[in-house]
Design an enzyme around this catalytic site. Structure first.
Site, PDB file in Angstrom:
ATOM      1  N   GLY A  27     -17.893  -4.339  -0.604  1.00 17.91           N
ATOM      2  CA  GLY A  27     -17.737  -4.704  -2.021  1.00 17.91           C
ATOM      3  C   GLY A  27     -17.282  -3.489  -2.808  1.00 17.91           C
ATOM      4  O   GLY A  27     -17.741  -3.244  -3.915  1.00 17.91           O
ATOM      5  N   LYS A  82     -12.646   0.201   4.291  1.00 17.47           N
ATOM      6  CA  LYS A  82     -11.684   1.256   3.971  1.00 17.47           C
ATOM      7  C   LYS A  82     -12.416   2.567   3.758  1.00 17.47           C
ATOM      8  O   LYS A  82     -13.405   2.616   3.017  1.00 17.47           O
ATOM      9  CB  LYS A  82     -10.920   0.883   2.695  1.00 17.47           C
ATOM     10  N   SER A  83     -11.959   3.623   4.384  1.00 15.41           N
ATOM     11  CA  SER A  83     -12.442   4.951   4.027  1.00 15.41           C
ATOM     12  C   SER A  83     -11.380   5.989   4.330  1.00 15.41           C
ATOM     13  O   SER A  83     -10.626   5.865   5.282  1.00 15.41           O
ATOM     14  CB  SER A  83     -13.733   5.304   4.759  1.00 15.41           C
ATOM     15  N   HIS A 106       0.603 -11.744   2.316  1.00 13.71           N
ATOM     16  CA  HIS A 106      -0.477 -11.079   1.570  1.00 13.71           C
ATOM     17  C   HIS A 106      -1.168 -12.024   0.578  1.00 13.71           C
ATOM     18  O   HIS A 106      -2.396 -12.008   0.439  1.00 13.71           O
ATOM     19  CB  HIS A 106       0.095  -9.863   0.832  1.00 13.71           C
ATOM     20  N   SER A 127     -12.746  -5.433   1.980  1.00  8.80           N
ATOM     21  CA  SER A 127     -13.803  -4.938   1.080  1.00  8.80           C
ATOM     22  C   SER A 127     -15.199  -5.371   1.524  1.00  8.80           C
ATOM     23  O   SER A 127     -15.968  -5.939   0.742  1.00  8.80           O
ATOM     24  CB  SER A 127     -13.543  -5.375  -0.366  1.00  8.80           C
ATOM     25  N   PRO A 128     -15.538  -5.115   2.793  1.00  6.05           N
ATOM     26  CA  PRO A 128     -16.853  -5.545   3.284  1.00  6.05           C
ATOM     27  C   PRO A 128     -18.007  -4.796   2.621  1.00  6.05           C
ATOM     28  O   PRO A 128     -19.155  -5.216   2.734  1.00  6.05           O
ATOM     29  CB  PRO A 128     -16.786  -5.235   4.788  1.00  6.05           C
ATOM     30  N   ASN A 137     -19.133   4.192   9.579  1.00  4.30           N
ATOM     31  CA  ASN A 137     -18.868   2.753   9.534  1.00  4.30           C
ATOM     32  C   ASN A 137     -18.706   2.175  10.941  1.00  4.30           C
ATOM     33  O   ASN A 137     -19.159   1.062  11.212  1.00  4.30           O
ATOM     34  CB  ASN A 137     -17.625   2.473   8.676  1.00  4.30           C
ATOM     35  N   TYR A 185       0.832  -1.216   0.000  1.00  2.37           N
ATOM     36  CA  TYR A 185       0.000   0.000   0.000  1.00  2.37           C
ATOM     37  C   TYR A 185       0.870   1.271   0.000  1.00  2.37           C
ATOM     38  O   TYR A 185       0.372   2.352  -0.276  1.00  2.37           O
ATOM     39  CB  TYR A 185      -0.927   0.066   1.219  1.00  2.37           C
TER      40      TYR A 185
HETATM   41  P1  A2P Z   1     -13.869   6.643   0.643  1.00  2.00           P
HETATM   42  O1  A2P Z   1     -12.503   6.181   1.050  1.00  2.00           O
HETATM   43  O2  A2P Z   1     -13.845   7.859  -0.196  1.00  2.00           O
HETATM   44  O3  A2P Z   1     -14.815   6.735   1.829  1.00  2.00           O
HETATM   45  P2  A2P Z   1     -14.356  -1.538   0.708  1.00  2.00           P
HETATM   46  O4  A2P Z   1     -13.906  -1.375   2.124  1.00  2.00           O
HETATM   47  O5  A2P Z   1     -15.491  -2.500   0.539  1.00  2.00           O
HETATM   48  O6  A2P Z   1     -13.199  -1.872  -0.234  1.00  2.00           O
HETATM   49  O7  A2P Z   1     -14.974  -0.162   0.208  1.00  2.00           O
HETATM   50  C1  A2P Z   1     -14.171   0.980   0.094  1.00  2.00           C
HETATM   51  C2  A2P Z   1     -14.843   1.975  -0.810  1.00  2.00           C
HETATM   52  O8  A2P Z   1     -16.108   2.360  -0.276  1.00  2.00           O
HETATM   53  C3  A2P Z   1     -14.038   3.214  -0.933  1.00  2.00           C
HETATM   54  O9  A2P Z   1     -14.206   3.707  -2.239  1.00  2.00           O
HETATM   55  C4  A2P Z   1     -14.652   4.156   0.085  1.00  2.00           C
HETATM   56  O10 A2P Z   1     -14.486   5.504  -0.337  1.00  2.00           O
HETATM   57  C5  A2P Z   1     -16.102   3.771   0.046  1.00  2.00           C
HETATM   58  N1  A2P Z   1     -16.789   3.903   1.353  1.00  2.00           N
HETATM   59  C6  A2P Z   1     -16.295   3.669   2.582  1.00  2.00           C
HETATM   60  N2  A2P Z   1     -17.216   3.856   3.525  1.00  2.00           N
HETATM   61  C7  A2P Z   1     -18.344   4.239   2.889  1.00  2.00           C
HETATM   62  C8  A2P Z   1     -19.657   4.571   3.317  1.00  2.00           C
HETATM   63  N3  A2P Z   1     -19.975   4.577   4.599  1.00  2.00           N
HETATM   64  N4  A2P Z   1     -20.555   4.898   2.378  1.00  2.00           N
HETATM   65  C9  A2P Z   1     -20.242   4.918   1.053  1.00  2.00           C
HETATM   66  N5  A2P Z   1     -19.024   4.598   0.591  1.00  2.00           N
HETATM   67  C10 A2P Z   1     -18.075   4.255   1.497  1.00  2.00           C
END
Ligand code: A2P
Length: 271
Positions: free
Chosen positions: A188, A227-228, A107, A185-186, A237, A42
């Protein structure tokens, strides 16, 4: 020091930029997250370390996980090879600025992954660099083999898991052999948020679709790491922990019959 993987973690994939990554880690810890997930590939271990440093939460209350990249899976006993598992884990520890890495994963079971990788992990555990070992993207057979060969405790397999890829067999297998499934990626990657089943459950509880996906994952015994980079979503979340899904809700989401694996590189194992 935590001896169990916390129920929810912060994913940091693609969160490469210094400020954004540091802020995400600091915000997550402030909100209540106690598990931060990164990986050598990463390119943000230093920023994660800086975020940990900037936070008021004491280091020993946080579970920090990273992953050895595919090109760092060989083992040179001399310890002189910069790309080998031992040296690269020492480097990760330095970048993360921690005394030990709580959970050090392989990984992918790819490239030079073999018994020597496991020997290197045993050594890293003996030397206190890694408190626990994990694998990621492993099939049940590969997990079983690694667990049998390792002396160090293998506590988790981190896999893609969301309503479009529910990982039923993996959950059952992990339960049988006593390890955790960490769900990456919970949401998706956002795709699961539009599913009518998810939206229906969200409406019923006055929650958001993201919270429903995360709560569904927890309810099924996994440890999700959404991930956010966005402080508000990081907080949103975390709010999934307050959401109590009943059997009917879980069944509704289990009934999604569409299937999609989003992360499936050439070097992935035969799933
Ligand atoms: P961002 O980082 O801009 O919040 P995953 O964990 O399934 O891989 O999903 C990650 C993706 O979902 C990222 O693009 C993230 O964007 C976005 N994301 C994270 N939390 C939320 C949320 N609560 N609502 C909508 N999109 C989200």
């Amino acid at each position: 020091m935590l001896d169990e993987i916390p129920r929810i973690g912060l994913g940091t994939w693609k969160n490469k930029e210094k400020r954004s990554c540091e802020t995400a880690v600091e915000t997550a810890l402030d909100v209540g997250y106690r598990h931060i997930d990164t990986a050598q590939i990463y390119g943000n271990e230093r920023h994660v370390g800086d975020g940990l440093e900037a936070s008021d939460v004491p280091r020993d209350e946080v579970f920090v996980a990273t992953k050895l990249w595919n090109s760092n899976l060989t083992y040179e006993e001399s310890g002189k090879h910069q790309d080998d598992a031992v040296m690269s884990a020492y480097r990760s520890r330095e970048l993360l600025n921690v005394e030990s890495i709580d959970l050090l994963y392989v990984h992918w079971p790819a490239e030079e992954y073999d018994d020597e990788t496991l020997e290197a992990l045993d050594r890293l555990h003996r030397e206190g660099v890694a408190r626990y070992i994990g694998v990621s993207n492993f099939t049940p057979e590969l997990v079983r083999e690694a667990k049998r060969k390792l002396d160090a405790p293998l506590i988790a397999n981190q896999v893609e898991m969301h309503p479009l890829l529910p990982q039923n067999e993996m959950l059952e297998f992990a339960d049988d052999i006593g390890i955790d499934v960490v769900a990456y990626s919970p949401l998706g990657r956002g795709k699961a948020l539009d599913l009518p089943e998810v939206q229906e459950v969200a409406e019923k509880h006055g929650a958001t679709p993201a919270q429903v996906c995360i709560a569904w994952s927890i309810e099924r015994g996994a440890k999700p790491i959404p991930k956010s980079e966005n402080p508000e979503r990081i907080r949103e979340n975390y709010g999934a922990l307050e959401l109590d899904l009943d059997d009917e809700d879980v069944e509704k989401i289990n009934s999604v019959d569409e299937r999609e694996r989003l992360i499936d590189p050439d070097f992935a194992p035969d799933w």
